[in-house]
Design a protein around this motif. Structure first.
Motif, PDB file in Angstrom:
ATOM      1  N   VAL A   1       0.451  -5.740   2.376  1.00  0.00           N
ATOM      2  CA  VAL A   1       1.748  -6.427   2.307  1.00  0.00           C
ATOM      3  C   VAL A   1       1.732  -7.681   3.170  1.00  0.00           C
ATOM      4  O   VAL A   1       2.213  -8.747   2.759  1.00  0.00           O
ATOM      5  CB  VAL A   1       2.878  -5.481   2.739  1.00  0.00           C
ATOM      6  CG1 VAL A   1       4.201  -6.241   2.852  1.00  0.00           C
ATOM      7  CG2 VAL A   1       3.007  -4.320   1.761  1.00  0.00           C
ATOM      8  N   ALA A   2       1.169  -7.562   4.389  1.00  0.00           N
ATOM      9  CA  ALA A   2       1.218  -8.679   5.331  1.00  0.00           C
ATOM     10  C   ALA A   2       0.231  -9.783   4.989  1.00  0.00           C
ATOM     11  O   ALA A   2       0.523 -10.967   5.194  1.00  0.00           O
ATOM     12  CB  ALA A   2       0.955  -8.158   6.748  1.00  0.00           C
ATOM     13  N   ILE A   3      -0.936  -9.442   4.480  1.00  0.00           N
ATOM     14  CA  ILE A   3      -2.005 -10.427   4.281  1.00  0.00           C
ATOM     15  C   ILE A   3      -2.110 -10.865   2.821  1.00  0.00           C
ATOM     16  O   ILE A   3      -2.170 -12.060   2.521  1.00  0.00           O
ATOM     17  CB  ILE A   3      -3.352  -9.855   4.767  1.00  0.00           C
ATOM     18  CG1 ILE A   3      -3.302  -9.638   6.291  1.00  0.00           C
ATOM     19  CG2 ILE A   3      -4.511 -10.775   4.389  1.00  0.00           C
ATOM     20  CD1 ILE A   3      -4.515  -8.911   6.845  1.00  0.00           C
ATOM     21  N   VAL A   4      -2.151  -9.904   1.914  1.00  0.00           N
ATOM     22  CA  VAL A   4      -2.283 -10.229   0.492  1.00  0.00           C
ATOM     23  C   VAL A   4      -0.940 -10.615  -0.104  1.00  0.00           C
ATOM     24  O   VAL A   4      -0.849 -11.502  -0.949  1.00  0.00           O
ATOM     25  CB  VAL A   4      -2.905  -9.038  -0.271  1.00  0.00           C
ATOM     26  CG1 VAL A   4      -3.042  -9.358  -1.759  1.00  0.00           C
ATOM     27  CG2 VAL A   4      -4.262  -8.688   0.318  1.00  0.00           C
ATOM     28  N   GLY A   5       0.113  -9.925   0.333  1.00  0.00           N
ATOM     29  CA  GLY A   5       1.450 -10.209  -0.162  1.00  0.00           C
ATOM     30  C   GLY A   5       1.796  -9.381  -1.394  1.00  0.00           C
ATOM     31  O   GLY A   5       0.889  -8.929  -2.116  1.00  0.00           O
ATOM     32  N   PRO A   6       3.079  -9.155  -1.653  1.00  0.00           N
ATOM     33  CA  PRO A   6       3.488  -8.335  -2.806  1.00  0.00           C
ATOM     34  C   PRO A   6       2.951  -8.850  -4.127  1.00  0.00           C
ATOM     35  O   PRO A   6       2.499  -8.077  -4.969  1.00  0.00           O
ATOM     36  CB  PRO A   6       5.021  -8.406  -2.756  1.00  0.00           C
ATOM     37  CG  PRO A   6       5.336  -8.690  -1.322  1.00  0.00           C
ATOM     38  CD  PRO A   6       4.233  -9.572  -0.834  1.00  0.00           C
ATOM     39  N   ARG A   7       2.988 -10.164  -4.348  1.00  0.00           N
ATOM     40  CA  ARG A   7       2.477 -10.715  -5.603  1.00  0.00           C
ATOM     41  C   ARG A   7       0.968 -10.507  -5.714  1.00  0.00           C
ATOM     42  O   ARG A   7       0.446 -10.182  -6.789  1.00  0.00           O
ATOM     43  CB  ARG A   7       2.809 -12.207  -5.700  1.00  0.00           C
ATOM     44  CG  ARG A   7       2.291 -12.853  -6.982  1.00  0.00           C
ATOM     45  CD  ARG A   7       2.706 -14.310  -7.077  1.00  0.00           C
ATOM     46  NE  ARG A   7       4.146 -14.458  -7.183  1.00  0.00           N
ATOM     47  CZ  ARG A   7       4.772 -15.633  -7.311  1.00  0.00           C
ATOM     48  NH1 ARG A   7       4.062 -16.753  -7.344  1.00  0.00           N
ATOM     49  NH2 ARG A   7       6.077 -15.676  -7.389  1.00  0.00           N
ATOM     50  N   GLY A   8       0.266 -10.674  -4.591  1.00  0.00           N
ATOM     51  CA  GLY A   8      -1.165 -10.448  -4.598  1.00  0.00           C
ATOM     52  C   GLY A   8      -1.514  -9.003  -4.880  1.00  0.00           C
ATOM     53  O   GLY A   8      -2.489  -8.709  -5.576  1.00  0.00           O
ATOM     54  N   LEU A   9      -0.716  -8.065  -4.334  1.00  0.00           N
ATOM     55  CA  LEU A   9      -0.965  -6.648  -4.586  1.00  0.00           C
ATOM     56  C   LEU A   9      -0.771  -6.315  -6.061  1.00  0.00           C
ATOM     57  O   LEU A   9      -1.474  -5.453  -6.602  1.00  0.00           O
ATOM     58  CB  LEU A   9      -0.039  -5.790  -3.723  1.00  0.00           C
ATOM     59  CG  LEU A   9      -0.341  -5.798  -2.215  1.00  0.00           C
ATOM     60  CD1 LEU A   9       0.690  -4.969  -1.468  1.00  0.00           C
ATOM     61  CD2 LEU A   9      -1.735  -5.274  -1.944  1.00  0.00           C
ATOM     62  N   TYR A  10       0.146  -6.989  -6.702  1.00  0.00           N
ATOM     63  CA  TYR A  10       0.296  -6.803  -8.149  1.00  0.00           C
ATOM     64  C   TYR A  10      -0.966  -7.254  -8.869  1.00  0.00           C
ATOM     65  O   TYR A  10      -1.411  -6.631  -9.834  1.00  0.00           O
ATOM     66  CB  TYR A  10       1.498  -7.602  -8.653  1.00  0.00           C
ATOM     67  CG  TYR A  10       1.681  -7.527 -10.157  1.00  0.00           C
ATOM     68  CD1 TYR A  10       2.292  -6.423 -10.755  1.00  0.00           C
ATOM     69  CD2 TYR A  10       1.234  -8.564 -10.981  1.00  0.00           C
ATOM     70  CE1 TYR A  10       2.446  -6.353 -12.128  1.00  0.00           C
ATOM     71  CE2 TYR A  10       1.388  -8.506 -12.352  1.00  0.00           C
ATOM     72  CZ  TYR A  10       2.004  -7.393 -12.922  1.00  0.00           C
ATOM     73  OH  TYR A  10       2.145  -7.332 -14.287  1.00  0.00           O
ATOM     74  N   GLY A  11      -1.575  -8.327  -8.357  1.00  0.00           N
ATOM     75  CA  GLY A  11      -2.816  -8.809  -8.941  1.00  0.00           C
ATOM     76  C   GLY A  11      -3.964  -7.834  -8.775  1.00  0.00           C
ATOM     77  O   GLY A  11      -4.871  -7.783  -9.609  1.00  0.00           O
ATOM     78  N   VAL A  12      -3.927  -7.028  -7.707  1.00  0.00           N
ATOM     79  CA  VAL A  12      -4.969  -6.017  -7.504  1.00  0.00           C
ATOM     80  C   VAL A  12      -4.979  -5.037  -8.669  1.00  0.00           C
ATOM     81  O   VAL A  12      -6.035  -4.719  -9.237  1.00  0.00           O
ATOM     82  CB  VAL A  12      -4.764  -5.271  -6.174  1.00  0.00           C
ATOM     83  CG1 VAL A  12      -5.739  -4.099  -6.058  1.00  0.00           C
ATOM     84  CG2 VAL A  12      -4.919  -6.215  -4.991  1.00  0.00           C
ATOM     85  N   GLY A  13      -3.793  -4.553  -9.024  1.00  0.00           N
ATOM     86  CA  GLY A  13      -3.698  -3.620 -10.139  1.00  0.00           C
ATOM     87  C   GLY A  13      -4.144  -4.236 -11.449  1.00  0.00           C
ATOM     88  O   GLY A  13      -4.723  -3.560 -12.305  1.00  0.00           O
ATOM     89  N   GLU A  14      -3.923  -5.528 -11.602  1.00  0.00           N
ATOM     90  CA  GLU A  14      -4.289  -6.216 -12.836  1.00  0.00           C
ATOM     91  C   GLU A  14      -5.779  -6.510 -12.904  1.00  0.00           C
ATOM     92  O   GLU A  14      -6.403  -6.426 -13.969  1.00  0.00           O
ATOM     93  CB  GLU A  14      -3.505  -7.530 -12.931  1.00  0.00           C
ATOM     94  CG  GLU A  14      -3.813  -8.351 -14.169  1.00  0.00           C
ATOM     95  CD  GLU A  14      -3.063  -9.670 -14.177  1.00  0.00           C
ATOM     96  OE1 GLU A  14      -3.294 -10.465 -15.107  1.00  0.00           O
ATOM     97  OE2 GLU A  14      -2.278  -9.917 -13.246  1.00  0.00           O
ATOM     98  N   HIS A  15      -6.386  -6.847 -11.741  1.00  0.00           N
ATOM     99  CA  HIS A  15      -7.763  -7.331 -11.733  1.00  0.00           C
ATOM    100  C   HIS A  15      -8.808  -6.268 -11.445  1.00  0.00           C
ATOM    101  O   HIS A  15      -9.960  -6.407 -11.880  1.00  0.00           O
ATOM    102  CB  HIS A  15      -7.925  -8.422 -10.668  1.00  0.00           C
ATOM    103  CG  HIS A  15      -7.114  -9.643 -10.914  1.00  0.00           C
ATOM    104  ND1 HIS A  15      -6.772 -10.523  -9.907  1.00  0.00           N
ATOM    105  CD2 HIS A  15      -6.564 -10.146 -12.048  1.00  0.00           C
ATOM    106  CE1 HIS A  15      -6.058 -11.500 -10.408  1.00  0.00           C
ATOM    107  NE2 HIS A  15      -5.907 -11.302 -11.703  1.00  0.00           N
TER     108      HIS A  15
END
Length: 283
Positions: free
Chosen positions: A24-38
């Motif tokens: 949450v702090a480093i990748v961010g909520p939008r980035g975490l969504y990208g984890v699930g996608e990528h």
């Protein structure tokens, strides 16, 4: 609950919590969504590298007793040479700086911080728009484990806590005896040269430096934890300074080789043998 299951459960819970907070702090909520996608497509692109990593870990886990027997018969016995080279440095380090607070800190970093350091980059780099960094990380991990396994077989050496028990204390185990049940499952007392805790931590720190533009906060955090892990291996009496130096060299060599192997020209995931359709979809 058995001591081993208790420690493993504790490590899993702590690492999951740390990854969540750091995500949450480093990748961010939008980035975490990208984890699930990528993550799925990236792992499919890296299936050969992932298979190689699992193969090395399997050989290490299953073949360790046999390789240890080979090392005991044919291995280069370097304990005396290491002791002659650096003398009582580890004994001095532990004797000079030992305190209950530092023992708590370095024991926690050696177990929990190290596990987090190895796991979190998979989350951070799966959030990036290209798979190159994640694939390079997997290759670097594989090289570290593979070369480390070879060196552990070729070299027979004991750590300072075994060689100088009157001067160096096994602080990790005196702090929490149950930690020995965990380390005993993945290591033996002659697996000290080089320090894989050092090599893998420095590997992560090197990748953090390479991605400092994307994750500046992760770079600072990774370097702090990696540095703490490196010091902890000596403070806790597990490794010699020589093990740490060679572990650092191993890490840098593995990172360089991984970057040369995966997309050395910087052309993106298509250049690494990935699925062009997946690359277009992400682009």
């Amino acid at each position: 609950m058995s001591p081993l299951l208790s420690i493993v459960t504790s490590v899993l819970l702590w690492v999951a919590a740390m990854c969540l907070v750091a995500g949450v702090a480093i990748v961010g909520p939008r980035g975490l969504y990208g984890v699930g996608e990528h993550l799925g497509p990236y792992l499919r692109e890296s299936r050969r590298e992932v298979a190689a990593l699992f193969a090395v870990l399997l050989v290490s886990g299953i073949g360790r007793p046999a390789l240890q027997s080979v090392s005991e018969v044919f291995g280069l016995r370097l304990t005396g040479a290491i002791l002659a080279l650096e003398g009582g440095f580890v004994a001095w380090l532990q004797g000079t700086f030992h305190s209950p607070e530092l023992t708590l800190y370095f024991s926690s970093v050696y177990v929990y911080g190290y596990a987090f350091l190895l796991v979190f980059p998979f989350i951070a780099y799966a959030a990036l728009p290209e798979s190159t960094t994640l694939k390079r990380l997997i290759v670097a991990y594989t090289l570290n484990y593979a070369l480390g396994l070879v060196l552990y077989t070729v070299v027979l050496a004991y750590g300072p806590r075994n060689v100088m028990p009157d001067a160096v204390t096994s602080l990790l185990y005196t702090f929490n005896p149950n930690f020995q049940t965990l380390t005993g499952e993945v290591n033996v007392e002659t697996n000290v040269f080089p320090s894989l805790h050092t090599s893998l931590s420095v590997t992560v720190a090197a990748f953090a430096a390479l991605t400092r533009g994307e994750y500046p906060a992760w770079t600072a955090l990774a370097w702090w934890i990696a540095g703490s892990v490196v010091v902890s291996t000596m403070y806790l009496g597990i490794h010699w300074l020589t093990d740490v130096v060679f572990g650092t060299a191993l890490a840098l060599g593995c990172v360089y080789a991984a970057c040369r192997y995966v997309d050395p020209d910087g052309r993106g995931s298509e250049a690494t043998g990935g699925d062009p359709d997946d690359a277009k979809a992400r682009g």
